[in-house]
Design a protein around this motif. Structure first.
Motif, PDB file in Angstrom:
ATOM      1  N   ILE A   1      89.829 111.648   0.907  1.00 30.02           N
ATOM      2  CA  ILE A   1      88.787 112.585   1.336  1.00 30.02           C
ATOM      3  C   ILE A   1      87.396 111.965   1.163  1.00 30.02           C
ATOM      4  O   ILE A   1      86.556 111.989   2.077  1.00 30.02           O
ATOM      5  CB  ILE A   1      88.897 113.908   0.560  1.00 30.02           C
ATOM      6  CG1 ILE A   1      90.213 114.615   0.911  1.00 30.02           C
ATOM      7  CG2 ILE A   1      87.706 114.811   0.864  1.00 30.02           C
ATOM      8  CD1 ILE A   1      90.474 115.877   0.091  1.00 30.02           C
ATOM      9  N   VAL A   2      87.175 111.400  -0.037  1.00 30.33           N
ATOM     10  CA  VAL A   2      85.867 110.782  -0.308  1.00 30.33           C
ATOM     11  C   VAL A   2      85.634 109.598   0.626  1.00 30.33           C
ATOM     12  O   VAL A   2      84.546 109.416   1.175  1.00 30.33           O
ATOM     13  CB  VAL A   2      85.778 110.345  -1.781  1.00 30.33           C
ATOM     14  CG1 VAL A   2      84.488 109.555  -2.021  1.00 30.33           C
ATOM     15  CG2 VAL A   2      85.825 111.550  -2.704  1.00 30.33           C
ATOM     16  N   GLY A   3      86.688 108.790   0.816  1.00 29.17           N
ATOM     17  CA  GLY A   3      86.549 107.630   1.691  1.00 29.17           C
ATOM     18  C   GLY A   3      86.272 108.024   3.123  1.00 29.17           C
ATOM     19  O   GLY A   3      85.459 107.382   3.808  1.00 29.17           O
ATOM     20  N   TRP A   4      86.934 109.088   3.601  1.00 27.15           N
ATOM     21  CA  TRP A   4      86.720 109.562   4.972  1.00 27.15           C
ATOM     22  C   TRP A   4      85.282 110.030   5.167  1.00 27.15           C
ATOM     23  O   TRP A   4      84.627 109.699   6.158  1.00 27.15           O
ATOM     24  CB  TRP A   4      87.693 110.688   5.269  1.00 27.15           C
ATOM     25  CG  TRP A   4      87.684 111.140   6.699  1.00 27.15           C
ATOM     26  CD1 TRP A   4      86.857 112.078   7.256  1.00 27.15           C
ATOM     27  CD2 TRP A   4      88.513 110.664   7.755  1.00 27.15           C
ATOM     28  NE1 TRP A   4      87.128 112.233   8.596  1.00 27.15           N
ATOM     29  CE2 TRP A   4      88.143 111.367   8.930  1.00 27.15           C
ATOM     30  CE3 TRP A   4      89.549 109.735   7.830  1.00 27.15           C
ATOM     31  CZ2 TRP A   4      88.758 111.154  10.152  1.00 27.15           C
ATOM     32  CZ3 TRP A   4      90.163 109.526   9.048  1.00 27.15           C
ATOM     33  CH2 TRP A   4      89.777 110.213  10.193  1.00 27.15           C
ATOM     34  N   ILE A   5      84.778 110.812   4.190  1.00 26.72           N
ATOM     35  CA  ILE A   5      83.393 111.297   4.267  1.00 26.72           C
ATOM     36  C   ILE A   5      82.417 110.135   4.177  1.00 26.72           C
ATOM     37  O   ILE A   5      81.422 110.063   4.916  1.00 26.72           O
ATOM     38  CB  ILE A   5      83.137 112.328   3.155  1.00 26.72           C
ATOM     39  CG1 ILE A   5      84.031 113.553   3.352  1.00 26.72           C
ATOM     40  CG2 ILE A   5      81.665 112.732   3.127  1.00 26.72           C
ATOM     41  CD1 ILE A   5      83.950 114.561   2.220  1.00 26.72           C
ATOM     42  N   PHE A   6      82.699 109.197   3.272  1.00 24.38           N
ATOM     43  CA  PHE A   6      81.813 108.039   3.087  1.00 24.38           C
ATOM     44  C   PHE A   6      81.780 107.182   4.356  1.00 24.38           C
ATOM     45  O   PHE A   6      80.710 106.729   4.777  1.00 24.38           O
ATOM     46  CB  PHE A   6      82.313 107.207   1.900  1.00 24.38           C
ATOM     47  CG  PHE A   6      81.472 105.998   1.624  1.00 24.38           C
ATOM     48  CD1 PHE A   6      80.227 106.117   1.030  1.00 24.38           C
ATOM     49  CD2 PHE A   6      81.937 104.730   1.961  1.00 24.38           C
ATOM     50  CE1 PHE A   6      79.447 104.985   0.778  1.00 24.38           C
ATOM     51  CE2 PHE A   6      81.171 103.604   1.709  1.00 24.38           C
ATOM     52  CZ  PHE A   6      79.920 103.731   1.117  1.00 24.38           C
ATOM     53  N   ALA A   7      82.949 106.976   4.961  1.00 22.36           N
ATOM     54  CA  ALA A   7      83.004 106.177   6.192  1.00 22.36           C
ATOM     55  C   ALA A   7      82.194 106.825   7.303  1.00 22.36           C
ATOM     56  O   ALA A   7      81.467 106.149   8.041  1.00 22.36           O
ATOM     57  CB  ALA A   7      84.460 105.993   6.631  1.00 22.36           C
ATOM     58  N   GLY A   8      82.306 108.151   7.437  1.00 22.80           N
ATOM     59  CA  GLY A   8      81.528 108.854   8.454  1.00 22.80           C
ATOM     60  C   GLY A   8      80.034 108.760   8.203  1.00 22.80           C
ATOM     61  O   GLY A   8      79.241 108.564   9.127  1.00 22.80           O
ATOM     62  N   GLY A   9      79.635 108.878   6.917  1.00 20.43           N
ATOM     63  CA  GLY A   9      78.214 108.805   6.579  1.00 20.43           C
ATOM     64  C   GLY A   9      77.626 107.427   6.840  1.00 20.43           C
ATOM     65  O   GLY A   9      76.543 107.303   7.420  1.00 20.43           O
ATOM     66  N   ILE A  10      78.353 106.382   6.415  1.00 21.46           N
ATOM     67  CA  ILE A  10      77.873 105.017   6.637  1.00 21.46           C
ATOM     68  C   ILE A  10      77.851 104.698   8.126  1.00 21.46           C
ATOM     69  O   ILE A  10      76.941 104.034   8.634  1.00 21.46           O
ATOM     70  CB  ILE A  10      78.756 104.009   5.877  1.00 21.46           C
ATOM     71  CG1 ILE A  10      78.615 104.219   4.371  1.00 21.46           C
ATOM     72  CG2 ILE A  10      78.373 102.588   6.238  1.00 21.46           C
ATOM     73  CD1 ILE A  10      77.216 103.996   3.838  1.00 21.46           C
ATOM     74  N   SER A  11      78.858 105.181   8.844  1.00 22.84           N
ATOM     75  CA  SER A  11      78.904 104.947  10.283  1.00 22.84           C
ATOM     76  C   SER A  11      77.682 105.563  10.974  1.00 22.84           C
ATOM     77  O   SER A  11      77.041 104.927  11.826  1.00 22.84           O
ATOM     78  CB  SER A  11      80.187 105.547  10.868  1.00 22.84           C
ATOM     79  OG  SER A  11      80.211 105.448  12.271  1.00 22.84           O
TER      80      SER A  11
END
Length: 268
Positions: free
Chosen positions: A26-36
């Motif tokens: 969950i954290v990785g998915w949110i982090f990936a979207g934010g960095i993207s």
């Protein structure tokens, strides 16, 4: 906590690892979207970099982060990265055969972003489908048709097909054909068309407007008109010029004939 572990018995470590893995996902998915999103905004903010590159870079960063998240999740269950690489190496052939279409789309995506036959916001015909380019990422190109229908074209098909980019050049040529009756004055009709053309300030003077008799049809003399305009004015000019010439013909006695049919009856 110890009591809960006792109740779960041998499944305790597995449940805890699954909970950790879920949190990491969950954290990785949110982090990936934010960095993207951050990468897309930073790249697109630069005036010298095309927005197509920003979307592509953001997509690539997102997938790289998600891959790292997957490695971290596997590590929680005791599968180390070196073991994962060994497993992938042993299964390279099977993965390649199963994902050959996806890998082809990925490779085509890099070719599209390298040569950039089209960019965001341009109107194109890709793999037989026309629309405005909305997105170009690692795996597919997204188009929006004039009636706002979403079209997804895999990059492999886009790169392997003929691409027509209607927005690439700043100017376009408008071709119009007007049919007049054989009894009408062709010279007068051509002058009427030129008057309409010269009265519209969207028509470019260079190249010079062109009107010629191009065909003697079954029921009409065809006059072809070629005029140049800015690409953004193409459709409005085409529609309004068609209407304007028709109304001018009506006002000055030039007729546009209907197709004629001759019916022959044989008495028996």
């Amino acid at each position: 906590m110890e009591q809960m572990m006792e109740q779960l018995g041998g499944f305790g470590p597995l449940v805890i690892n699954a909970a950790k893995a879920l949190v990491v996902l969950i954290v990785g998915w949110i982090f990936a979207g934010g960095i993207s999103s951050f990468v897309r905004n930073r790249v697109n903010r630069h005036p010298r970099i095309d927005k197509t590159l920003g979307n592509f870079a953001a997509s690539m960063v997102r997938w790289i982060i998600l891959l790292m998240v997957l490695v971290a999740v596997l590590g929680i269950f005791g599968i180390q990265a070196t073991s994962l690489v060994a497993m992938l190496g042993a299964a390279t052939l099977a993965i390649g055969l199963a994902l050959q279409g996806t890998l082809a789309d990925l490779a085509a995506g890099f070719m599209l972003i390298l040569f950039r036959p089209y960019k965001l916001g341009q109107y194109v015909d890709v793999a037989g489908t026309s629309g405005t380019v909305v997105d170009l990422n690692l795996f597919f190109t997204e188009l929006a048709t004039p009636d706002n229908v979403q079209i997804i074209v895999p990059n492999g098909q886009a790169w392997g097909a003929i691409i027509q980019n209607y927005s690439h050049h700043d100017t376009r040529r408008v071709d119009l054909v007007f049919g007049i009756d054989y009894g009408d004055d062709a010279g007068k009709a051509m002058q009427i068309i030129l008057d309409q053309v010269n009265a519209d300030n969207r028509v470019l003077k260079d190249p010079e407007p062109w009107v010629r008799v191009t065909n003697l049809g079954d029921s009409s003399v065809d006059l072809t008109t070629r005029i140049w305009c800015n690409a953004a004015d193409y459709w409005d000019l085409k529609f309004q010029m068609t209407r304007g010439v028709k109304e001018a013909f009506d006002a000055q006695g030039i007729s546009i004939p209907y197709p004629h049919q001759v019916e022959i009856k044989k008495d028996v």
